[in-house]
Scaffold this motif. Structure first.
Motif, short mmCIF file in Angstrom:
data_model
loop_
_atom_site.label_atom_id
_atom_site.label_comp_id
_atom_site.label_asym_id
_atom_site.label_seq_id
_atom_site.Cartn_x
_atom_site.Cartn_y
_atom_site.Cartn_z
N ASP A 280 -7.01 13.71 4.53
CA ASP A 280 -6.49 12.36 4.79
C ASP A 280 -5.17 12.42 5.55
N ALA A 281 -4.31 13.36 5.18
CA ALA A 281 -3.02 13.49 5.87
C ALA A 281 -3.22 13.88 7.32
N ASP A 282 -4.15 14.79 7.58
CA ASP A 282 -4.41 15.24 8.94
C ASP A 282 -4.90 14.09 9.82
N ALA A 283 -5.87 13.32 9.31
CA ALA A 283 -6.40 12.19 10.06
C ALA A 283 -5.33 11.11 10.25
N PHE A 284 -4.55 10.90 9.21
CA PHE A 284 -3.48 9.90 9.26
C PHE A 284 -2.45 10.26 10.32
N GLY B 72 -4.55 2.18 11.13
CA GLY B 72 -4.60 1.14 12.16
C GLY B 72 -3.45 0.16 12.10
N GLN B 73 -2.44 0.45 11.28
CA GLN B 73 -1.33 -0.48 11.10
C GLN B 73 -0.05 0.02 11.76
N GLN B 74 0.87 -0.90 11.97
CA GLN B 74 2.20 -0.57 12.48
C GLN B 74 3.09 -0.24 11.30
N GLN C 109 -9.53 5.22 1.33
CA GLN C 109 -9.59 3.86 1.87
C GLN C 109 -8.22 3.37 2.32
N VAL C 110 -7.22 3.68 1.51
CA VAL C 110 -5.86 3.24 1.84
C VAL C 110 -5.37 3.92 3.11
N PHE C 111 -5.55 5.24 3.20
CA PHE C 111 -5.11 5.96 4.39
C PHE C 111 -5.87 5.50 5.63
N ALA C 112 -7.17 5.25 5.48
CA ALA C 112 -7.97 4.79 6.62
C ALA C 112 -7.46 3.44 7.12
N LEU D 145 0.83 -1.21 0.00
CA LEU D 145 0.00 0.00 0.00
C LEU D 145 0.87 1.26 0.00
N SER D 146 1.94 1.21 0.75
CA SER D 146 2.86 2.34 0.79
C SER D 146 3.46 2.60 -0.59
N ASN D 147 3.89 1.53 -1.26
CA ASN D 147 4.45 1.67 -2.60
C ASN D 147 3.41 2.18 -3.59
N MET D 148 2.16 1.73 -3.40
CA MET D 148 1.08 2.17 -4.26
C MET D 148 0.86 3.68 -4.12
N LEU D 149 0.83 4.16 -2.87
CA LEU D 149 0.68 5.59 -2.62
C LEU D 149 1.82 6.38 -3.24
N PHE D 150 3.03 5.84 -3.09
CA PHE D 150 4.20 6.51 -3.65
C PHE D 150 4.06 6.66 -5.17
N ALA D 151 3.62 5.58 -5.83
CA ALA D 151 3.46 5.62 -7.29
C ALA D 151 2.38 6.63 -7.69
N TRP D 152 1.26 6.63 -6.97
CA TRP D 152 0.18 7.59 -7.27
C TRP D 152 0.69 9.02 -7.10
N GLY D 153 1.48 9.22 -6.04
CA GLY D 153 2.02 10.56 -5.80
C GLY D 153 2.95 11.00 -6.93
N LYS D 154 3.83 10.09 -7.36
CA LYS D 154 4.74 10.41 -8.45
C LYS D 154 3.99 10.75 -9.73
#
Length: 254
Positions: free
Chosen positions: A83-87, A60-62, A53-56, A33-42
């Motif tokens: 999303d960033a604020d809630a995260f 709850g994860q470590q 959904q991904v941020f939510a 999921l982290s890599n997916m977010l990175f790709a979307w950001g790029k």
């Protein structure tokens, strides 16, 4: 390659997003999921519903330091402030406790992303700034410049960071890109932190790199220096940001 990925047609990205929804976010690992977010950001691929959904789920994860930094970076690139604020609200305290394990790049990226989004939680920005002070010796030029630019955006005047940055930068300006120098000068002026040796070093260094300047970089550098001088001559001003902690001096340190 990164260049090839950036040429992916929008239809392909939409199809990938649809596939991700169908598989359900919970079926992916945190790293995926982290890599997916990175790709979307790029790619600046913005699907607010799916990203939400991904941020939510990630709240709850470590998360390890790299995944946390990547998620904040993606939120900045995609302009997902809510999303960033809630995260951050959910992950800030655990992150503060583990900042010693953050690599310099993660510290720098998080500072810049949080500053761009104007978000903070549970003193995370201040804690990251302290890490930057403690580990400035390990920072690459871009990481140093980004960190100082970030605290200027947040109006967070960390004197020790500025002092350390000015001292190291003055001796290694050749290692900095022109944009990084311009941003750094702007940041020092914005926070009205005067360091005569730093300003003299910049003024003496830039003429030797005139052949490297694009018209935009030349104008940006001159503007940044003039901005620096104007702020220093303006004298003290009331704090203008929630993070600003100390009065701003009216003259340069000798």
């Amino acid at each position: 390659s990164d260049g090839a990925v950036k040429r992916l047609p929008v239809k392909v990205l939409d199809k990938l997003a649809e596939t991700t929804r169908s598989r359900i976010v919970h079926s992916f690992s945190v790293c995926q999921l982290s890599n997916m977010l990175f790709a979307w950001g790029k790619l600046r691929f913005r699907d607010e519903n799916l990203a939400g959904q991904v941020f939510a789920h990630l709240r709850g994860q470590q998360l390890n330091p790299q995944d946390l930094a990547v998620a904040i970076y993606a939120a900045f690139r995609l302009e997902l402030v809510a999303d960033a604020d809630a995260f951050l609200s959910a992950t800030a305290l655990p992150a503060v406790e583990r900042l010693g394990s953050f690599e310099p790049q993660a510290v720098s990226n998080m500072l810049l992303a949080m500053a761009r989004l104007r978000v903070d939680s549970d003193g995370l920005f201040a804690a990251l700034t302290q890490q930057a002070v403690l580990r400035m010796g390990r920072f690459k030029p871009q990481e140093m410049a980004n960190s100082v630019y970030a605290i200027a955006l947040m109006q967070y005047r960390e004197t020790e960071l500025l002092k350390t940055f000015a001292r190291r930068t003055s001796r290694h300006l050749a290692d900095f890109k022109l944009k990084e120098i311009a941003n750094s000068v702007y940041a020092m002026g914005e926070l009205r932190y005067g360091d005569r040796r730093f300003l003299q070093a910049v003024a003496g260094h830039l003429p030797s790199r005139l052949s490297e300047f694009s018209p935009f970089e030349f104008c940006s550098s001159i503007w940044a220096i003039l901005h620096y001088l104007a702020w220093l001559r303006a004298g003290p001003r009331p704090p203008s940001g929630p993070g600003l902690r100390t009065p701003i001096p009216s003259r340069m340190d000798s």
